[in-house]
Design a protein around this motif. Structure first.
Motif, mmCIF file in Angstrom:
data_model
loop_
_atom_site.group_PDB
_atom_site.id
_atom_site.type_symbol
_atom_site.label_atom_id
_atom_site.label_comp_id
_atom_site.label_asym_id
_atom_site.label_seq_id
_atom_site.Cartn_x
_atom_site.Cartn_y
_atom_site.Cartn_z
ATOM 1 N N SER A 1 59.218 21.887 64.224
ATOM 2 C CA SER A 1 58.323 22.894 63.160
ATOM 3 C C SER A 1 57.259 22.230 62.440
ATOM 4 O O SER A 1 57.375 23.208 61.603
ATOM 5 C CB SER A 1 59.653 23.709 62.395
ATOM 6 O OG SER A 1 59.801 22.557 61.444
ATOM 7 N N VAL A 2 56.803 21.241 63.165
ATOM 8 C CA VAL A 2 55.929 20.650 62.168
ATOM 9 C C VAL A 2 54.304 21.544 62.664
ATOM 10 O O VAL A 2 54.213 20.549 64.017
ATOM 11 C CB VAL A 2 55.946 19.258 62.460
ATOM 12 C CG1 VAL A 2 54.690 18.388 62.011
ATOM 13 C CG2 VAL A 2 57.716 18.875 61.475
ATOM 14 N N SER A 3 54.172 21.665 62.144
ATOM 15 C CA SER A 3 52.468 22.435 63.467
ATOM 16 C C SER A 3 51.681 20.727 63.743
ATOM 17 O O SER A 3 50.975 21.857 64.135
ATOM 18 C CB SER A 3 51.290 23.551 62.109
ATOM 19 O OG SER A 3 52.449 24.997 61.473
ATOM 20 N N TYR A 4 51.675 20.705 62.845
ATOM 21 C CA TYR A 4 50.585 19.706 62.914
ATOM 22 C C TYR A 4 50.981 18.774 64.598
ATOM 23 O O TYR A 4 49.845 18.323 65.504
ATOM 24 C CB TYR A 4 49.523 18.687 62.022
ATOM 25 C CG TYR A 4 50.598 17.737 61.605
ATOM 26 C CD1 TYR A 4 50.547 16.240 62.658
ATOM 27 C CD2 TYR A 4 51.500 17.760 60.665
ATOM 28 C CE1 TYR A 4 51.498 15.267 61.765
ATOM 29 C CE2 TYR A 4 52.189 16.214 60.443
ATOM 30 C CZ TYR A 4 52.224 15.699 61.350
ATOM 31 O OH TYR A 4 53.826 14.554 60.969
ATOM 32 N N GLN A 5 51.907 18.782 64.681
ATOM 33 C CA GLN A 5 52.094 18.405 65.835
ATOM 34 C C GLN A 5 51.792 19.073 67.038
ATOM 35 O O GLN A 5 51.631 18.170 68.379
ATOM 36 C CB GLN A 5 53.668 17.893 66.335
ATOM 37 C CG GLN A 5 54.770 17.340 64.549
ATOM 38 C CD GLN A 5 54.496 15.583 65.519
ATOM 39 O OE1 GLN A 5 53.658 14.870 66.522
ATOM 40 N NE2 GLN A 5 54.353 14.658 64.639
ATOM 41 N N THR A 6 51.499 20.255 66.532
ATOM 42 C CA THR A 6 51.750 20.878 67.963
ATOM 43 C C THR A 6 50.123 21.159 68.245
ATOM 44 O O THR A 6 49.896 20.608 69.220
ATOM 45 C CB THR A 6 51.997 22.500 67.485
ATOM 46 O OG1 THR A 6 53.467 22.473 67.386
ATOM 47 C CG2 THR A 6 51.238 23.568 68.529
ATOM 48 N N LEU A 7 49.454 20.897 67.653
ATOM 49 C CA LEU A 7 48.272 20.597 67.486
ATOM 50 C C LEU A 7 48.089 19.553 67.922
ATOM 51 O O LEU A 7 46.340 19.275 69.073
ATOM 52 C CB LEU A 7 47.593 20.516 65.872
ATOM 53 C CG LEU A 7 46.585 21.867 65.921
ATOM 54 C CD1 LEU A 7 46.086 21.659 64.208
ATOM 55 C CD2 LEU A 7 45.776 22.695 66.272
#
Length: 363
Positions: free
Chosen positions: A291-297
């Motif tokens: 759920s950590v957005s910057y990880q997806t980026l």
């Protein structure tokens, strides 16, 4: 993502790190004592005196002192005096000027101020590296008849202090100064590791500092030294738990930086290898924290790097698959209102990826 200082864990509870900007430090001192009348009245109680730098420098606040360069705002490095006005700056900083930034006088020549530099070096050495045990009975003073005053170890903040000075110098393009401060910091941490072993905290600190040293070398055009520092950073960070997001992000960035240097050097296979390792670290991180957005980026950026190398070496199908996977990740990413700052980065990466696909279709 806001970077976390690798030395934040070493801060004292009463060092002001939790103080709000502009808030009176005495307020927190009172809170720390916890209504300390009982303590003051107790027989044989000990008081702790927090160390204070005589020149006002510390690692928590932005402070300019008598040993600061007014241009880069870090401690003076390679002190140089303007003639005739005698104002002193770092050599790298003042060499960019024809007039003195402080008084406006024409600079006829610049002379080394070795005496002042010696004073600064002694100050840095004492502030940053002297270790004193605060339980050493020989170094205890007494107040009154019953109370002992223990003078705390002034080296507790040495890492944060040196990193702070290095970051100021690096931002002002005084890279030699930054490298010097970081080298002292790394040397000190290595000494602690020899004594305490490879603890998670020390490995994290050393990994971060080595990465900064790699950035310094890369900025100076010394790619070989930069790779060595980044590789050593990877070595220490790889020893730490994969569940720590900040550590895993730093590890993946170091791997990507090595990949970048190999790429620019023309060693595409080596570059791809490091990019793949970074991608795997980021895939593992997203498994632990989906759920950590910057990880997806981060994963999307790594996919783009690997795909770019694949395309360069002629593996077009693999490149297209990775570009499409990255696009799918970013298009499905839903940011929270408080993550609005990530939206520009998401759109920027997405635009690059779509351009890569359009380039193939137009070709």
């Amino acid at each position: 993502m806001t970077p976390v200082c690798p030395f934040v864990k070493a801060s004292r509870p009463d060092d002001g790190s939790s103080r709000k900007p502009g808030e009176c430090p005495e307020k927190h001192a009172a809170e720390h004592e916890g209504g300390g009348k009982a303590k003051k009245e107790s027989v044989g109680a000990s008081a702790t005196v927090s160390p204070k730098c005589p020149f006002g420098y510390d690692s928590q606040t932005f402070k300019l002192g008598p040993h600061s360069c007014m241009i880069c705002q870090a401690l003076l490095f390679d002190c140089s005096k303007c003639v005739p006005c005698s104002h002193v700056y770092c050599k790298v900083c003042i060499s960019r000027f024809k007039d003195c930034p402080l008084c406006g006088a024409d600079i006829e020549r610049i002379e080394a101020d070795t005496d002042l530099q010696s004073v600064v070096d002694r100050f840095v050495d004492g502030h940053a590296r002297i270790k004193r045990s605060h339980v050493d009975m020989d170094k205890e003073g007494k107040v009154g008849e019953n109370k002992k005053v223990i003078y705390e170890d002034v080296s507790l903040e040495r890492g944060a202090f040196l990193v702070q000075q290095a970051m100021r110098a690096f931002r002002a393009q005084n890279v030699e100064s930054a490298r010097s401060r970081l080298s002292l910091c790394a040397e000190d941490i290595r000494g602690q590791i020899e004594i305490a072993g490879s603890t998670s905290e020390l490995c994290s600190q050393l990994g971060a500092v080595l990465g900064m040293l790699g950035d310094c070398c890369r900025s100076m055009g010394d790619a070989g030294s930069a790779v060595s520092y980044f590789e050593e950073s990877v070595e220490f960070l790889s020893k730490l738990p994969a569940a720590d997001l900040e550590i895993m992000h730093t590890l993946s960035v170091s791997l990507n930086k090595i990949g970048d240097l190999k790429y620019y050097d023309g060693d595409l296979e080596a570059a791809r290898s490091y990019y793949i390792r970074s991608l795997n670290v980021r895939r593992d991180a997203i498994k632990h924290h989906p759920s950590v957005s910057y990880q997806t980026l981060d994963v999307a950026v790594s996919l783009a790097k690997v795909a770019d190398v694949d395309r360069t070496i002629g593996n077009e199908d693999a490149a297209l698959d990775r570009f499409r996977e990255a696009i799918k990740l970013l298009e499905s990413l839903t940011l929270k209102p408080e993550e609005a700052g990530l939206e520009q980065r998401r759109l920027s990466v997405l635009e690059f990826l779509n351009n890569q696909l359009a380039e193939k279709q137009s070709g």
